[in-house]
Design an enzyme around this catalytic site. Structure first.
Site, PDB file in Angstrom:
ATOM      1  N   HIS A  50       0.836  -1.198   0.000  1.00  9.40           N
ATOM      2  CA  HIS A  50       0.000   0.000   0.000  1.00  9.40           C
ATOM      3  C   HIS A  50       0.878   1.258   0.000  1.00  9.40           C
ATOM      4  CE1 HIS A  50      -4.022  -1.897   1.598  1.00  9.40           C
ATOM      5  NE2 HIS A  50      -3.555  -2.497   0.515  1.00  9.40           N
ATOM      6  N   GLU A  52       1.073   3.767   2.007  1.00  6.34           N
ATOM      7  CA  GLU A  52       1.668   4.084   3.318  1.00  6.34           C
ATOM      8  C   GLU A  52       2.844   3.159   3.612  1.00  6.34           C
ATOM      9  OE1 GLU A  52      -1.518   3.610   2.553  1.00  6.34           O
ATOM     10  OE2 GLU A  52      -2.881   4.681   3.895  1.00  6.34           O
ATOM     11  N   CYS A  80      -5.748   1.670   6.123  1.00 10.01           N
ATOM     12  CA  CYS A  80      -6.429   0.416   6.458  1.00 10.01           C
ATOM     13  C   CYS A  80      -5.769  -0.132   7.736  1.00 10.01           C
ATOM     14  CB  CYS A  80      -6.289  -0.572   5.293  1.00 10.01           C
ATOM     15  SG  CYS A  80      -4.646  -1.308   5.169  1.00 10.01           S
ATOM     16  N   CYS A  83      -2.042  -0.938   7.393  1.00  4.10           N
ATOM     17  CA  CYS A  83      -1.179   0.254   7.336  1.00  4.10           C
ATOM     18  C   CYS A  83      -1.159   0.972   8.676  1.00  4.10           C
ATOM     19  CB  CYS A  83      -1.664   1.208   6.244  1.00  4.10           C
ATOM     20  SG  CYS A  83      -1.400   0.570   4.580  1.00  4.10           S
TER      21      CYS A  83
HETATM   22  N1  LIG Z   1      -5.058   3.752   2.749  1.00  5.96           N
HETATM   23  C1  LIG Z   1      -4.964   2.826   1.772  1.00  5.96           C
HETATM   24  N2  LIG Z   1      -5.983   1.993   1.575  1.00  5.96           N
HETATM   25  C2  LIG Z   1      -5.846   1.078   0.580  1.00  5.96           C
HETATM   26  N3  LIG Z   1      -6.716   0.150   0.154  1.00  5.96           N
HETATM   27  C3  LIG Z   1      -6.131  -0.504  -0.882  1.00  5.96           C
HETATM   28  N4  LIG Z   1      -4.894  -0.006  -1.119  1.00  5.96           N
HETATM   29  C4  LIG Z   1      -4.689   0.989  -0.228  1.00  5.96           C
HETATM   30  C5  LIG Z   1      -3.605   1.893   0.009  1.00  5.96           C
HETATM   31  O1  LIG Z   1      -2.565   1.883  -0.653  1.00  5.96           O
HETATM   32  N5  LIG Z   1      -3.804   2.789   1.030  1.00  5.96           N
END
Ligand SMILES: Nc1nc2[nH]cnc2c(=O)[nH]1
Length: 154
Positions: A50, A52, A80, A83
């Site tokens: 992701h 982050e 999420c 993250c």
């Molecule tokens: N915050 C966030 N939510 C996600 N949901 C799927 N990919 C991501 C991402 O890269 N960041």
């Protein structure tokens, strides 16, 4: 434009690296205002990569070191649970986001149904302040456009 908006502008720029998954993130030294690392969604390579996580990994491998700094992470969307967990383990004190998980869900994005504030509330060993809704309309527009384009190309 205040500082939060300025850095969020940069997160939006980074998100345009992957227009169909517009998750951009950067980490700033909250004391000096220096941008320490930047990232964007690379889940086409690895499903856990992701935006982050990308920014955290770039910071961790930069050799700058995260200890003793007041770190601020800017992200186009609310982190999420995966993250947000990584954000806590990194010792990031402040998270600033644009689009909320609730809005992503409403727009049709698949999301784990646990909000960042719940992860923080259930992690009393860490202090992390969440600031949502910064340049929210611009960030929401990114995600709305991406899901519409995905729909029309499917
Ligand atoms: N915050 C966030 N939510 C996600 N949901 C799927 N990919 C991501 C991402 O890269 N960041």
């Amino acid at each position: 434009m205040n500082d939060h908006e300025l850095y969020m502008r940069r997160a939006i720029e980074l998100a345009t690296n992957v227009p169909d998954l517009p998750f951009g993130a950067l980490i700033v030294d909250g004391d000096s205002g220096t941008i320490l690392s930047e990232g964007w969604n690379k889940t086409s390579i690895n499903p856990t990569w992701h935006g982050e996580i990308d920014a955290i990994n770039t910071l961790a491998s930069s050799g700058v070191g995260v200890g003793g700094k007041s770190l601020v992470l800017y992200t186009t969307a609310e982190p999420c649970p995966m993250c947000q967990g990584a954000i806590l383990w990194t010792g990031i004190e402040t998270v600033v986001f644009g689009t909320s998980i609730r809005t992503l869900q409403r727009l049709g994005w698949r999301q784990i149904d646990i909000l960042a504030e719940e992860v923080v509330r259930r992690s009393p060993a860490w202090n992390c302040t969440l600031i949502g809704g910064v340049l929210e309309r611009d960030c929401d527009a990114l995600f709305q456009k991406a899901i519409l384009q995905r729909g029309s190309s499917a």
